[in-house]
Enzyme design. Structure first.
Site, PDB file in Angstrom:
ATOM      1  N   GLU A  39       0.839  -1.213   0.000  1.00 14.14           N
ATOM      2  CA  GLU A  39       0.000   0.000   0.000  1.00 14.14           C
ATOM      3  C   GLU A  39       0.868   1.254   0.000  1.00 14.14           C
ATOM      4  O   GLU A  39       2.021   1.230   0.446  1.00 14.14           O
ATOM      5  CB  GLU A  39      -0.960  -0.010   1.191  1.00 14.14           C
ATOM      6  CG  GLU A  39      -0.273  -0.074   2.539  1.00 14.14           C
ATOM      7  CD  GLU A  39      -0.846   0.887   3.551  1.00 14.14           C
ATOM      8  OE1 GLU A  39      -1.185   2.016   3.179  1.00 14.14           O
ATOM      9  OE2 GLU A  39      -0.924   0.497   4.731  1.00 14.14           O
ATOM     10  N   LYS A  99      -5.112  11.019   0.635  1.00  6.20           N
ATOM     11  CA  LYS A  99      -5.260   9.664   1.195  1.00  6.20           C
ATOM     12  C   LYS A  99      -6.563   9.076   0.667  1.00  6.20           C
ATOM     13  O   LYS A  99      -7.641   9.616   0.907  1.00  6.20           O
ATOM     14  CB  LYS A  99      -5.274   9.755   2.729  1.00  6.20           C
ATOM     15  CG  LYS A  99      -5.553   8.446   3.445  1.00  6.20           C
ATOM     16  CD  LYS A  99      -5.447   8.644   4.964  1.00  6.20           C
ATOM     17  CE  LYS A  99      -6.081   7.506   5.739  1.00  6.20           C
ATOM     18  NZ  LYS A  99      -6.061   7.742   7.199  1.00  6.20           N
ATOM     19  N   VAL A 119      -5.203   0.475   3.112  1.00  8.87           N
ATOM     20  CA  VAL A 119      -5.395  -0.973   3.037  1.00  8.87           C
ATOM     21  C   VAL A 119      -6.679  -1.290   2.263  1.00  8.87           C
ATOM     22  O   VAL A 119      -6.693  -2.158   1.373  1.00  8.87           O
ATOM     23  CB  VAL A 119      -5.447  -1.583   4.459  1.00  8.87           C
ATOM     24  CG1 VAL A 119      -5.949  -3.017   4.420  1.00  8.87           C
ATOM     25  CG2 VAL A 119      -4.064  -1.519   5.104  1.00  8.87           C
ATOM     26  N   SER A 153     -12.490   2.143  10.785  1.00  8.83           N
ATOM     27  CA  SER A 153     -11.828   2.175   9.477  1.00  8.83           C
ATOM     28  C   SER A 153     -12.533   1.291   8.457  1.00  8.83           C
ATOM     29  O   SER A 153     -12.974   0.175   8.771  1.00  8.83           O
ATOM     30  CB  SER A 153     -10.381   1.710   9.606  1.00  8.83           C
ATOM     31  OG  SER A 153      -9.776   1.645   8.333  1.00  8.83           O
ATOM     32  N   ALA A 154     -12.595   1.800   7.217  1.00 14.66           N
ATOM     33  CA  ALA A 154     -13.150   1.007   6.114  1.00 14.66           C
ATOM     34  C   ALA A 154     -12.284  -0.211   5.815  1.00 14.66           C
ATOM     35  O   ALA A 154     -12.716  -1.119   5.095  1.00 14.66           O
ATOM     36  CB  ALA A 154     -13.274   1.881   4.866  1.00 14.66           C
ATOM     37  N   ASP A 155     -11.073  -0.250   6.378  1.00 12.95           N
ATOM     38  CA  ASP A 155     -10.223  -1.438   6.188  1.00 12.95           C
ATOM     39  C   ASP A 155     -10.948  -2.699   6.650  1.00 12.95           C
ATOM     40  O   ASP A 155     -10.786  -3.773   6.057  1.00 12.95           O
ATOM     41  CB  ASP A 155      -8.923  -1.324   6.999  1.00 12.95           C
ATOM     42  CG  ASP A 155      -7.966  -0.275   6.455  1.00 12.95           C
ATOM     43  OD1 ASP A 155      -8.275   0.349   5.426  1.00 12.95           O
ATOM     44  OD2 ASP A 155      -6.903  -0.084   7.090  1.00 12.95           O
ATOM     45  N   LYS A 172      -2.416  -0.335  15.799  1.00  9.09           N
ATOM     46  CA  LYS A 172      -1.800   0.497  16.826  1.00  9.09           C
ATOM     47  C   LYS A 172      -2.672   0.577  18.067  1.00  9.09           C
ATOM     48  O   LYS A 172      -3.885   0.494  18.009  1.00  9.09           O
ATOM     49  CB  LYS A 172      -1.546   1.891  16.292  1.00  9.09           C
ATOM     50  CG  LYS A 172      -0.166   2.024  15.707  1.00  9.09           C
ATOM     51  CD  LYS A 172       0.141   3.445  15.326  1.00  9.09           C
ATOM     52  CE  LYS A 172      -0.988   4.030  14.537  1.00  9.09           C
ATOM     53  NZ  LYS A 172      -1.319   3.314  13.331  1.00  9.09           N
TER      54      LYS A 172
HETATM   55  N1  PSU Z   1      -1.871   2.128  10.539  1.00  7.16           N
HETATM   56  C1  PSU Z   1      -0.558   2.398  10.656  1.00  7.16           C
HETATM   57  N2  PSU Z   1       0.076   3.111   9.681  1.00  7.16           N
HETATM   58  C2  PSU Z   1      -0.593   3.539   8.577  1.00  7.16           C
HETATM   59  C3  PSU Z   1      -1.973   3.208   8.467  1.00  7.16           C
HETATM   60  C4  PSU Z   1      -2.565   2.500   9.461  1.00  7.16           C
HETATM   61  O1  PSU Z   1       0.046   2.025  11.645  1.00  7.16           O
HETATM   62  O2  PSU Z   1       0.017   4.185   7.718  1.00  7.16           O
HETATM   63  C5  PSU Z   1      -2.754   3.625   7.249  1.00  7.16           C
HETATM   64  C6  PSU Z   1      -3.079   2.416   6.369  1.00  7.16           C
HETATM   65  O3  PSU Z   1      -2.999   2.828   5.026  1.00  7.16           O
HETATM   66  C7  PSU Z   1      -4.509   2.104   6.732  1.00  7.16           C
HETATM   67  C8  PSU Z   1      -5.055   3.488   6.982  1.00  7.16           C
HETATM   68  O4  PSU Z   1      -5.212   1.446   5.724  1.00  7.16           O
HETATM   69  O5  PSU Z   1      -3.997   4.167   7.654  1.00  7.16           O
HETATM   70  C9  PSU Z   1      -6.311   3.479   7.803  1.00  7.16           C
HETATM   71  O6  PSU Z   1      -6.815   4.761   7.849  1.00  7.16           O
HETATM   72  P1  PSU Z   1      -8.285   5.042   8.438  1.00  7.16           P
HETATM   73  O7  PSU Z   1      -8.189   4.690   9.890  1.00  7.16           O
HETATM   74  O8  PSU Z   1      -8.468   6.511   8.194  1.00  7.16           O
HETATM   75  O9  PSU Z   1      -9.220   4.168   7.670  1.00  7.16           O
HETATM   76 MN    MN Z   2     -11.545   6.647  10.304  1.00  8.39          MN
END
Ligand code: PSU
Ligand code: MN
Length: 319
Positions: A39, A99, A119, A153-155, A172
């Protein structure tokens, strides 16, 4: 007046947006050689310049060393790309990219924008071109306080709906780890510890929460993935590997930065997609570079492991 039946044909779906593969990735996909998607959000928004550009090369080298082909994913000038050239990696690491989560892909394509893929977005593009294995640092998850903010997260939904195997170092500790594990369970996403019984906490090897399953070799991981897919499950899978022991962030330093970082987010009212980049930046600035070394080491180890699993998968004829 009698009704005249008029033949109605449904509107034709729009043609699929072309996803551009590098020549090397296209050849590897066509011949069934192992490919690992990487990614780009972790490069563009997770690591500071110029370390991100060095890390981009480092990850690709780690994948190649195991006998697989690296395919970094991004959107450039509105074109989704799987497999980037050196100058394209320069652009990804040079600043100014948006992003992009999965929902943003169509917007970026239509408006011709440059963006780094999370992701969720990487999974969508890689899967669409037949690349099922993918390495990253940390997954997005359920944020603490999500019961008020709804920040999930949408992940997690992407993993529930996309058949990709993601190698990562857990999530994290700023996130609500048990809630994240619950949502993965709801999405029928298997979570497998690699040589660990504990779900990793990114900078730390143990988040304090167990994993339901464990494997100890790339061959075992490959067998589990093959069986998961062969049962017809549409979901992805998480292979969670802790950061190498020598690179784990000191516990005291970690806890202090986490507490400060959380307070800083609240004070500056940082929300949504800016939360993760802001927190990572706080860690990098506040640890004198230690968190940066940890971050790079764990992503590299995950790229290596993903490549080893891909090689193990390719070693057996596909059903
Ligand atoms: N967690 C990390 N480092 C990162 C990310 C997550 O420790 O760089 C990034 C990844 O690309 C993950 C995204 O898919 O943040 C998730 O963002 P959000 O919570 O806004 O969906
Ligand atoms: Mn979010």
């Amino acid at each position: 007046m009698p009704h005249v039946p008029v033949p109605v044909s449904p509107p034709a779906p729009p043609p699929p947006t072309p996803i551009v593969l590098s020549q090397e990735v296209a050849d590897a996909v066509a011949t069934g050689r192992p490919v690992i998607a990487l990614e780009s959000t972790l490069l563009a928004h997770g690591l500071p310049s110029p370390h991100n550009r060095a890390a981009a090369d480092d990850l690709e080298t780690a994948v190649r060393a195991q006998g697989a082909v690296p395919a970094t994913v991004a959107v450039l000038d509105g074109v989704p790309r799987v497999g980037l050239s050196g100058p394209e990696l320069d652009r990804v690491c040079g600043g100014g990219l948006v992003k992009l989560s999965a929902r943003d892909l169509g917007v970026a394509v239509a408006l011709g924008r440059d963006g780094a893929t999370t992701v969720a977005a990487t999974a969508a593009l890689a899967h669409a071109v037949g690349v099922a294995l993918f390495a990253t640092g940390g997954l997005g998850g359920v944020h603490r306080g999500a019961r008020d903010t709804w920040d999930v997260s949408a992940d997690l939904a992407a993993l529930a709906g996309t058949g990709v195997l993601v190698v990562c170092s857990g999530v994290k500790s700023i996130l609500d780890v048990p809630a994240t594990l619950e949502v993965l369970e709801t999405g029928s996403v298997p979570v497998i510890g690699y040589r660990t019984d504990a779900f990793p906490g990114f900078y730390r090897r143990d988040s304090g929460h167990p994993v339901p399953w464990r494997v100890d070799t790339p061959t075992e991981a490959a067998a589990v993935w093959r069986a998961h897919r062969s049962l017809g499950s549409p979901s992805g899978m998480v292979l969670a590997q802790p950061v190498p022991e020598a690179n784990e962030l000191d516990a005291g330093l970690h806890d202090r930065l986490l507490e400060e970082g959380t307070a800083l987010l609240a004070r500056r009212r940082i929300t949504g997609k800016d939360v993760t980049p802001a927190l990572l930046e706080h860690f990098h600035a506040g640890s004198g570079g230690a968190s940066l070394r940890t971050n790079i080491a764990l992503v590299r180890a995950n790229a290596e492991l993903a490549a080893q699993v891909a090689v193990a998968l390719a070693a057996r004829p596909r059903p």
